[in-house]
Design a protein around this motif. Structure first.
Motif, PDB file in Angstrom:
ATOM      1  N   ASP A 134       0.853  -1.191   0.000  1.00 34.92           N
ATOM      2  CA  ASP A 134       0.000   0.000   0.000  1.00 34.92           C
ATOM      3  C   ASP A 134       0.887   1.238   0.000  1.00 34.92           C
ATOM      4  O   ASP A 134       2.120   1.142   0.006  1.00 34.92           O
ATOM      5  CB  ASP A 134      -0.960  -0.003   1.193  1.00 34.92           C
ATOM      6  CG  ASP A 134      -0.242  -0.075   2.539  1.00 34.92           C
ATOM      7  OD1 ASP A 134       0.979   0.198   2.586  1.00 34.92           O
ATOM      8  OD2 ASP A 134      -0.895  -0.414   3.542  1.00 34.92           O
ATOM      9  N   ARG A 135       0.251   2.423   0.002  1.00 39.57           N
ATOM     10  CA  ARG A 135       1.023   3.675  -0.072  1.00 39.57           C
ATOM     11  C   ARG A 135       1.882   3.891   1.164  1.00 39.57           C
ATOM     12  O   ARG A 135       2.981   4.441   1.077  1.00 39.57           O
ATOM     13  CB  ARG A 135       0.073   4.860  -0.256  1.00 39.57           C
ATOM     14  CG  ARG A 135      -0.694   4.850  -1.564  1.00 39.57           C
ATOM     15  CD  ARG A 135      -1.707   5.983  -1.584  1.00 39.57           C
ATOM     16  NE  ARG A 135      -2.650   5.829  -2.683  1.00 39.57           N
ATOM     17  CZ  ARG A 135      -3.768   6.526  -2.812  1.00 39.57           C
ATOM     18  NH1 ARG A 135      -4.080   7.428  -1.890  1.00 39.57           N
ATOM     19  NH2 ARG A 135      -4.572   6.332  -3.833  1.00 39.57           N
ATOM     20  N   SER A 262      -1.671  11.728  -1.083  1.00 32.46           N
ATOM     21  CA  SER A 262      -1.259  10.399  -1.552  1.00 32.46           C
ATOM     22  C   SER A 262       0.166  10.052  -1.147  1.00 32.46           C
ATOM     23  O   SER A 262       0.577   8.897  -1.224  1.00 32.46           O
ATOM     24  CB  SER A 262      -1.401  10.309  -3.081  1.00 32.46           C
ATOM     25  OG  SER A 262      -2.751  10.436  -3.466  1.00 32.46           O
ATOM     26  N   ILE A 295       1.725   8.719  -7.375  1.00 32.82           N
ATOM     27  CA  ILE A 295       1.557   7.695  -6.340  1.00 32.82           C
ATOM     28  C   ILE A 295       0.119   7.183  -6.324  1.00 32.82           C
ATOM     29  O   ILE A 295      -0.142   5.999  -6.082  1.00 32.82           O
ATOM     30  CB  ILE A 295       1.974   8.250  -4.963  1.00 32.82           C
ATOM     31  CG1 ILE A 295       3.502   8.428  -4.931  1.00 32.82           C
ATOM     32  CG2 ILE A 295       1.511   7.346  -3.831  1.00 32.82           C
ATOM     33  CD1 ILE A 295       4.043   8.978  -3.642  1.00 32.82           C
ATOM     34  N   LYS A 296      -0.801   8.063  -6.634  1.00 33.96           N
ATOM     35  CA  LYS A 296      -2.207   7.686  -6.661  1.00 33.96           C
ATOM     36  C   LYS A 296      -2.565   6.859  -7.899  1.00 33.96           C
ATOM     37  O   LYS A 296      -3.375   5.926  -7.819  1.00 33.96           O
ATOM     38  CB  LYS A 296      -3.069   8.948  -6.618  1.00 33.96           C
ATOM     39  CG  LYS A 296      -4.563   8.685  -6.526  1.00 33.96           C
ATOM     40  CD  LYS A 296      -5.335   9.994  -6.412  1.00 33.96           C
ATOM     41  CE  LYS A 296      -6.831   9.731  -6.282  1.00 33.96           C
ATOM     42  NZ  LYS A 296      -7.601  11.002  -6.165  1.00 33.96           N
ATOM     43  N   LEU A 300       1.224  -0.036  -8.195  1.00 33.83           N
ATOM     44  CA  LEU A 300       2.179  -0.270  -7.110  1.00 33.83           C
ATOM     45  C   LEU A 300       3.379  -1.082  -7.582  1.00 33.83           C
ATOM     46  O   LEU A 300       4.515  -0.857  -7.137  1.00 33.83           O
ATOM     47  CB  LEU A 300       1.467  -0.991  -5.964  1.00 33.83           C
ATOM     48  CG  LEU A 300       2.113  -0.906  -4.572  1.00 33.83           C
ATOM     49  CD1 LEU A 300       2.276   0.540  -4.125  1.00 33.83           C
ATOM     50  CD2 LEU A 300       1.269  -1.684  -3.572  1.00 33.83           C
ATOM     51  N   TRP A 303       6.005   1.128  -9.024  1.00 39.06           N
ATOM     52  CA  TRP A 303       6.749   1.822  -7.975  1.00 39.06           C
ATOM     53  C   TRP A 303       7.752   0.881  -7.305  1.00 39.06           C
ATOM     54  O   TRP A 303       8.868   1.294  -6.960  1.00 39.06           O
ATOM     55  CB  TRP A 303       5.789   2.389  -6.930  1.00 39.06           C
ATOM     56  CG  TRP A 303       5.203   3.715  -7.309  1.00 39.06           C
ATOM     57  CD1 TRP A 303       3.897   4.002  -7.581  1.00 39.06           C
ATOM     58  CD2 TRP A 303       5.924   4.941  -7.449  1.00 39.06           C
ATOM     59  NE1 TRP A 303       3.759   5.340  -7.895  1.00 39.06           N
ATOM     60  CE2 TRP A 303       4.981   5.935  -7.819  1.00 39.06           C
ATOM     61  CE3 TRP A 303       7.261   5.306  -7.319  1.00 39.06           C
ATOM     62  CZ2 TRP A 303       5.347   7.262  -8.042  1.00 39.06           C
ATOM     63  CZ3 TRP A 303       7.630   6.631  -7.545  1.00 39.06           C
ATOM     64  CH2 TRP A 303       6.683   7.595  -7.895  1.00 39.06           C
TER      65      TRP A 303
END
Length: 678
Positions: A134-135, A262, A295-296, A300, A303
């Motif tokens: 997750d973020r 975010s 990021i939003k 994922l 990233w």
């Protein structure tokens, strides 16, 4: 900073005693022997003064450049190597300086262990990225990479608040790109287009090394490149990053979180080591807005690939040969034109010095520093400071009110020369012989923790940002201080002898003290007051006159063609160009007051004045590959070495008279076009 070619800062053996005043033996003077008499001194003084040395000393295949910085760094590195080898071969107290130096060097030279470990040495760190889901965990993983390797997503550091110089603050600024500058993602010249193509191949190769098959690696490379390109689009250009007012945007930490929801900054700062920050200084808000969107919206997994790449990329020189060569072939061969890697011992010595600089420095000062170094540096620095004071008083374009402020700033300017009175305490840093890359990560994390520990504490104005064995210097506007490490006393060709004052006042006086003092009054340094606070201390009229003069130096350097169709960026380099101009002018004026200048005796057929100007060319005697030059123009706030010689001298009437510069010569500038600032 004075600046070393990339940046930076390896075997000539020359260290001289500062107690000797002997002249150089006739016929063996480096200034005279470097001259290329086939070149016209009034058209290209850089090549005239240094051309013979360049012809006799081509750039080694392992380097992107060759010249004075390489000569001096070779000398320093040979000495540091002796420190490393002796430390590695002896039995040392555990936790002591020599134990850490010896074990770091030993682990770096243990290629059998390094090859055996390969990327498995990063297994635990890569797993921390793998479990991101997750973020919040994404920002925690990003903070971990910041601590031990590179700076993904954005830049982050703790340092002096520009407007409250006695307070340490958190700074967040644009960053996170794999290419050297945002323009590499958009420029359309053939060289840059080729670099972008090779960068994507490099990304793919790195992902293959991390275990992806070719198809998946190519896809991951494309996704990471596209992510970086979007971030680059919202990044400010090099010249726009130089305005301290526009790049100072202070926010309450709660406001930062709300502005970029975010980006889990709380998760990042906690992992970074700061639990409860109050305010943050944001350099470029539009960049964080773009990052917040990415990021939003960016998957994922993209990233995670981005973080994996950033972790391995910066640590590649400390890993197995295949990983290192993949890194080298892009960043050294493609970007710098380097033909082959440097000898392993040189690379390991560099890393040991970078990781354990204060520990190495303590031994270097004791075993290699010539006696009298501090005294000579102080003598020259004081002489330059007196000249600067006089020149400010004589300025016709500046009002009495602004002169008073300028003199106050100059009078309170601090000089730190030689080496610090107190060394950094590195007792908590763990170094052993088990893993080279782990030692590098440990030293990176120690440096990170040292920086983070400053938050909430008063600023330590006695701290040094360089070691005595660092051939460079800097001006810190927030401290209003100049720092000149001891090894700046070294001059090529003067083995165990003190160079004559014409050389010392040109190189140390002009290109070092004069250059750094002028930084306090360049287009950016002039925005800080005597206490190091970002503050306008100019009258409106004087500010207009000053900017008229700085605009003239921007126009001058914009006109210089460097390589291909690339010109110098006069805007981005103006601070360094102002410092070079002020430095050589002050250095020359201070030199004219010395006994050597007054007596006028020649050495090797060169008058004192000729020697001063030839020494200015020696100070920047650097031959650079075209690839490295192109990179320099795009990424560096310094002009290339050649133009650091001919640019300032093209504005000096004393040079015109001495070398017969006349209209039609390349270095000739009409009197009305010559720049005079300080």
């Amino acid at each position: 900073m004075k600046k070393l070619p990339i940046i930076l800062l390896s075997a000539l053996s020359f260290l001289f005693s500062c107690q000797s005043k002997e002249s150089v033996e006739e016929g063996k003077d480096s200034l005279a022997s470097n001259i290329d008499s086939t070149m016209n001194s009034s058209s290209d003084f850089f090549s005239y003064a240094n051309g013979r040395w360049f012809k006799e000393n081509p750039i080694p295949a392992s380097e992107s450049s060759n010249g004075i910085f390489r000569l001096i760094q070779d000398t320093i590195n040979a000495q540091v190597r002796q420190i490393c080898v002796k430390s590695a071969a002896s039995v040392n107290e555990v936790g002591g300086a020599k134990q850490k130096i010896g074990d770091m060097y030993f682990s770096g030279m243990d290629t059998v262990a390094i090859e055996r470990q390969g990327l498995n040495s990063l297994k635990d760190e890569l797993m921390k990225i793998q479990i991101v889901n997750d973020r919040t965990s994404l920002l925690q993983a990003a903070a971990r990479v910041h601590r031990i390797s590179s700076a993904p997503m954005f830049g982050f550091y703790v340092g002096q608040d520009d407007k409250i110089s006695n307070k340490n603050a958190i700074f967040i600024y644009q960053g996170g790109l794999g290419l050297p500058d945002r323009d590499y993602y958009f420029d359309t010249d053939s060289r840059t287009v080729k670099i972008r193509e090779e960068y994507q191949k490099y990304l793919s190769s790195m992902f293959e090394l991390m275990g992806k098959n070719q198809i998946i690696a190519t896809k991951a490379a494309r996704s990471v490149f596209e992510l970086e390109t979007r971030l680059a689009k919202s990044s400010r250009k090099l010249e726009a990053l130089r305005d301290p007012f526009k790049n100072y945007n202070k926010l309450a930490f709660t406001k930062l979180i709300k502005s970029y929801p975010s980006i889990d900054f709380k998760a990042f700062t906690i992992t970074a080591g700061i639990a409860d920050p109050d305010t943050v200084i944001v350099g470029q808000p539009e960049f964080l807005a773009a990052l917040d969107r990415e990021i939003k919206s960016t998957p994922l997994e993209v990233w995670k690939d981005y973080l994996r790449f950033n972790l391995v990329r910066r640590l590649s020189p400390s890993l197995d040969s295949k990983t290192y060569m993949t890194h080298f072939n892009f960043y050294a061969v493609m970007l710098q034109g380097t033909k082959q890697p440097r000898a392993r011992w040189k690379r390991v010595v560099d890393q040991t010095n970078n990781s354990l600089g204060d520990l190495v420095g303590q031994i270097y000062v004791t075993e290699y520093l010539p006696k009298g170094t501090k005294e000579k540096l102080t003598e020259i620095g004081d002489a330059i400071k007196q000249v600067c004071e006089s020149r400010i008083n004589k300025l016709e374009w500046m009002s009495a009110a602004t002169k008073e402020q300028a003199q106050r700033k100059l009078s309170t300017m601090i000089f730190k020369v030689g080496y610090p009175d107190q060394w950094k305490d590195m007792s908590t840093l763990k170094i052993n012989r088990d893993s080279y890359v782990q030692n590098v990560m440990n030293s990176n994390e120690w440096r990170w923790n040292y920086m983070i520990s400053k938050y909430g504490k008063p600023v330590d104005r006695t701290e040094w940002g360089m070691q005595p064995q660092t051939y460079n210097a800097y001006y810190n506007p927030s401290n209003n201080e100049i720092v000149v490490p001891a090894c700046n006393i070294i001059v090529p060709g003067y083995e165990r002898k003190m160079a004559d004052d014409a050389i010392l006042y040109s190189i140390i006086g002009g290109s070092t003290f004069g250059h750094e003092i002028t930084h306090g009054f360049d287009d950016q340094g002039s925005k800080y007051d005597e206490n190091g606070n970002l503050k306008n201390w100019w009258t409106i009229e004087d500010s207009i006159k000053f900017h008229s003069k700085t605009n003239a130096i921007v126009r001058q350097y914009n006109g210089y063609l460097v390589v291909d169709s690339l010109h110098i960026n006069g805007d981005a380099t103006q601070g360094e160009n102002i410092a070079d101009l002020g430095g050589v002018m002050m250095g020359y004026e201070a030199f004219k007051k010395t006994t050597q200048a007054k007596e006028g005796k020649s050495i090797s057929g060169l008058t004192p004045d000729h020697r001063f100007f030839l020494a200015w060319a020696l100070a920047w005697m650097v031959n650079v590959r075209p690839e490295a030059l192109a990179n320099e123009v795009k990424t560096d706030v310094h002009a290339p070495a050649k133009f650091r010689v001919i640019g300032p001298l093209s504005n000096m009437p004393e040079f015109y008279e001495l070398f017969g510069v006349k209209e039609g010569d390349f270095m000739y500038r009409a009197d009305t076009a010559r720049v005079r600032i300080w």
